[in-house]
Motif scaffolding. Structure first.
Motif, short mmCIF file in Angstrom:
data_model
loop_
_atom_site.label_atom_id
_atom_site.label_comp_id
_atom_site.label_asym_id
_atom_site.label_seq_id
_atom_site.Cartn_x
_atom_site.Cartn_y
_atom_site.Cartn_z
N LYS A 6 -81.82 23.49 -6.50
CA LYS A 6 -80.68 24.19 -7.07
C LYS A 6 -81.09 25.63 -7.38
O LYS A 6 -82.16 25.88 -7.94
CB LYS A 6 -80.25 23.47 -8.35
N THR A 9 -81.48 30.34 -2.35
CA THR A 9 -80.56 30.94 -1.39
C THR A 9 -80.89 30.32 -0.04
O THR A 9 -82.05 30.28 0.36
CB THR A 9 -80.74 32.47 -1.34
N GLY A 22 -75.80 31.48 1.18
CA GLY A 22 -75.21 31.22 -0.13
C GLY A 22 -76.23 30.58 -1.05
O GLY A 22 -77.30 30.13 -0.62
N ARG A 23 -75.87 30.51 -2.33
CA ARG A 23 -76.75 29.93 -3.34
C ARG A 23 -76.41 28.45 -3.49
O ARG A 23 -75.25 28.06 -3.48
CB ARG A 23 -76.52 30.66 -4.67
N LEU A 25 -75.56 25.27 -5.31
CA LEU A 25 -74.98 24.95 -6.61
C LEU A 25 -75.42 23.59 -7.10
O LEU A 25 -75.56 23.37 -8.30
CB LEU A 25 -73.45 24.98 -6.53
N GLU A 26 -75.63 22.66 -6.16
CA GLU A 26 -75.99 21.29 -6.53
C GLU A 26 -76.68 20.61 -5.36
O GLU A 26 -76.35 20.86 -4.20
CB GLU A 26 -74.72 20.52 -6.90
N VAL A 36 -73.19 24.41 -1.31
CA VAL A 36 -73.58 25.80 -1.20
C VAL A 36 -72.38 26.68 -1.52
O VAL A 36 -71.27 26.44 -1.03
CB VAL A 36 -74.12 26.12 0.21
N GLU A 37 -72.60 27.70 -2.33
CA GLU A 37 -71.55 28.61 -2.75
C GLU A 37 -70.99 29.37 -1.55
O GLU A 37 -71.73 30.00 -0.79
CB GLU A 37 -72.14 29.60 -3.76
N GLY A 38 -69.68 29.28 -1.33
CA GLY A 38 -69.00 30.00 -0.27
C GLY A 38 -69.09 29.37 1.11
O GLY A 38 -68.64 29.96 2.09
N ARG A 41 -65.72 25.51 2.59
CA ARG A 41 -64.68 25.49 1.57
C ARG A 41 -63.52 24.62 2.04
O ARG A 41 -63.10 24.68 3.18
CB ARG A 41 -64.22 26.90 1.27
N VAL A 63 -62.36 24.48 -3.08
CA VAL A 63 -63.66 24.06 -3.60
C VAL A 63 -64.66 23.97 -2.45
O VAL A 63 -64.28 23.85 -1.29
CB VAL A 63 -63.59 22.71 -4.33
N GLU A 64 -65.95 24.03 -2.81
CA GLU A 64 -67.01 23.86 -1.81
C GLU A 64 -67.27 22.37 -1.61
O GLU A 64 -67.39 21.63 -2.57
CB GLU A 64 -68.30 24.54 -2.25
#
Length: 116
Positions: A6, A9, A22-23, A25-26, A36-38, A41, A63-64
């Motif tokens: 978590k 990148t 992306g970063r 998230l979980e 992953v953020e972004g 989706r 949401v991702e």
């Protein structure tokens, strides 16, 4: 075993979002997936409701969705490309004792190993 954690990148290396970064998230270890953020989706329809303060909730949210961990690779911001991860054992002194600790390092592409 998943080397991705978590907050890392990552670079997407397969699928419709290939090439995006992306970063994380979980990490969902049981399913071998990461969120992953972004990336990946999806639209989610949420039933309308009301909070205790009277504000409206619900509608269509973006949401991702999870992506398989084999489709992402650690992203090194210095070299601007994906890297493989490995571990190195190092002796660390704690509380007056020497212990062996695992340290994550980047590997591959002919570059020297670098601690993360």
């Amino acid at each position: 075993m998943a080397n991705i954690k978590k907050g890392d990148t990552v670079l997407v290396i397969a699928g419709k979002d290939k090439g995006k970064t992306g970063r994380v998230l979980e990490v969902l270890r049981e399913q071998d997936r990461v969120i992953v953020e972004g990336v990946r989706r999806a639209t989610k329809h949420v039933k309308p409701g009301q909070t205790a303060r009277g504000t409206r909730t619900g509608g269509i949210e973006v949401v991702e969705a999870p992506i398989h961990i084999s489709n992402v690779q650690y992203y090194d911001a210095e070299t601007k490309r994906g890297k493989r991860l490995g571990a190195r054992l190092e002796e660390v002194e704690r509380d007056g004792r020497t212990r062996v600790a695992r340290v994550r390092v980047t590997r591959g592409h002919g570059d020297a190993e670098k601690d993360i």
